[in-house]
Design a protein around this motif. Structure first.
Motif, short mmCIF file in Angstrom:
data_model
loop_
_atom_site.label_atom_id
_atom_site.label_comp_id
_atom_site.label_asym_id
_atom_site.label_seq_id
_atom_site.Cartn_x
_atom_site.Cartn_y
_atom_site.Cartn_z
N UNK A 164 -4.69 6.14 -11.75
CA UNK A 164 -5.51 7.27 -11.29
C UNK A 164 -6.20 6.93 -9.96
N UNK A 165 -6.17 7.88 -9.07
CA UNK A 165 -6.83 7.69 -7.77
C UNK A 165 -7.74 8.88 -7.51
N UNK A 166 -8.69 8.68 -6.63
CA UNK A 166 -9.68 9.71 -6.35
C UNK A 166 -9.87 9.82 -4.85
N UNK A 167 -10.02 11.04 -4.39
CA UNK A 167 -10.31 11.27 -2.98
C UNK A 167 -11.82 11.29 -2.82
N UNK A 168 -12.32 10.43 -1.94
CA UNK A 168 -13.73 10.37 -1.60
C UNK A 168 -13.81 10.67 -0.10
N UNK B 22 -12.36 11.58 3.09
CA UNK B 22 -10.97 11.51 3.55
C UNK B 22 -10.26 10.24 3.06
N UNK B 23 -10.92 9.50 2.18
CA UNK B 23 -10.38 8.23 1.71
C UNK B 23 -9.88 8.33 0.28
N UNK B 24 -8.89 7.52 -0.05
CA UNK B 24 -8.40 7.40 -1.42
C UNK B 24 -9.05 6.15 -2.00
N UNK B 25 -9.62 6.29 -3.17
CA UNK B 25 -10.28 5.17 -3.83
C UNK B 25 -9.81 5.05 -5.28
N UNK B 26 -9.95 3.86 -5.83
CA UNK B 26 -9.55 3.57 -7.20
C UNK B 26 -10.73 2.98 -7.95
N UNK B 27 -10.89 3.38 -9.21
CA UNK B 27 -11.91 2.81 -10.09
C UNK B 27 -11.24 1.60 -10.76
N UNK B 28 -11.77 0.40 -10.55
CA UNK B 28 -11.13 -0.79 -11.10
C UNK B 28 -10.80 -0.71 -12.59
N UNK B 29 -11.73 -0.18 -13.39
CA UNK B 29 -11.47 -0.08 -14.83
C UNK B 29 -10.29 0.83 -15.14
N UNK B 30 -10.11 1.89 -14.34
CA UNK B 30 -8.97 2.79 -14.54
C UNK B 30 -7.67 2.12 -14.15
N UNK B 31 -7.70 1.30 -13.11
CA UNK B 31 -6.49 0.56 -12.71
C UNK B 31 -6.12 -0.45 -13.79
N UNK B 32 -7.13 -1.16 -14.32
CA UNK B 32 -6.87 -2.12 -15.39
C UNK B 32 -6.28 -1.42 -16.62
N UNK B 33 -6.84 -0.27 -17.00
CA UNK B 33 -6.34 0.49 -18.15
C UNK B 33 -4.91 0.96 -17.90
N UNK B 34 -4.62 1.40 -16.68
CA UNK B 34 -3.26 1.85 -16.34
C UNK B 34 -2.27 0.70 -16.48
N UNK B 35 -2.64 -0.49 -16.02
CA UNK B 35 -1.77 -1.65 -16.14
C UNK B 35 -1.51 -1.96 -17.61
N UNK B 36 -2.56 -1.93 -18.43
CA UNK B 36 -2.40 -2.22 -19.86
C UNK B 36 -1.51 -1.20 -20.56
N UNK C 249 0.83 -1.20 0.00
CA UNK C 249 0.00 0.00 0.00
C UNK C 249 0.87 1.25 0.00
N UNK C 250 2.00 1.21 0.69
CA UNK C 250 2.92 2.35 0.74
C UNK C 250 3.37 2.76 -0.67
N UNK C 251 3.56 1.78 -1.53
CA UNK C 251 3.96 2.07 -2.92
C UNK C 251 2.87 2.86 -3.63
N UNK C 252 1.62 2.51 -3.42
CA UNK C 252 0.52 3.25 -4.05
C UNK C 252 0.49 4.70 -3.56
N UNK C 253 0.72 4.89 -2.27
CA UNK C 253 0.76 6.25 -1.74
C UNK C 253 1.92 7.04 -2.36
N UNK C 254 3.07 6.40 -2.55
CA UNK C 254 4.23 7.06 -3.18
C UNK C 254 3.92 7.39 -4.64
N UNK C 255 3.32 6.45 -5.36
CA UNK C 255 2.96 6.70 -6.75
C UNK C 255 1.96 7.84 -6.85
#
Length: 67
Positions: free
Chosen positions: A44-48, A50-64, A30-36
């Motif tokens: 791509x990450x989003x603040x909801x 006080x929380x940080x959240x990720x949209x699964x489709x955006x994470x998949x697209x980023x990996x691709x 998780x620390x790596x995600x915070x650094x990135x």
């Protein structure tokens, strides 16, 4: 008669991922995600609130898109 609320059920693909969910999917701490996020190099990450959240489709697209 009791009133019932119609709460829409989310499909798993519609649910936002927590940092722990995204880290588990990517296989990184998780620390790596915070650094990135700080370096603006990760998925791509989003603040909801006080929380940080990720949209699964955006994470998949980023990996691709990674070389």
């Amino acid at each position: 008669m009791t009133a019932t609320l119609d709460v829409p059920r989310q499909r798993p693909s519609e649910r936002l991922w927590s940092v722990a969910d995204a880290a588990a999917f990517l296989g990184v701490p998780a620390k790596t995600l915070y650094q990135w996020r700080y370096q603006e190099t990760g998925p791509p990450s989003h603040r909801v609130g006080r929380y940080v959240r990720y949209v699964p489709d955006e994470v998949h697209a980023w990996v691709q898109a990674q070389p």
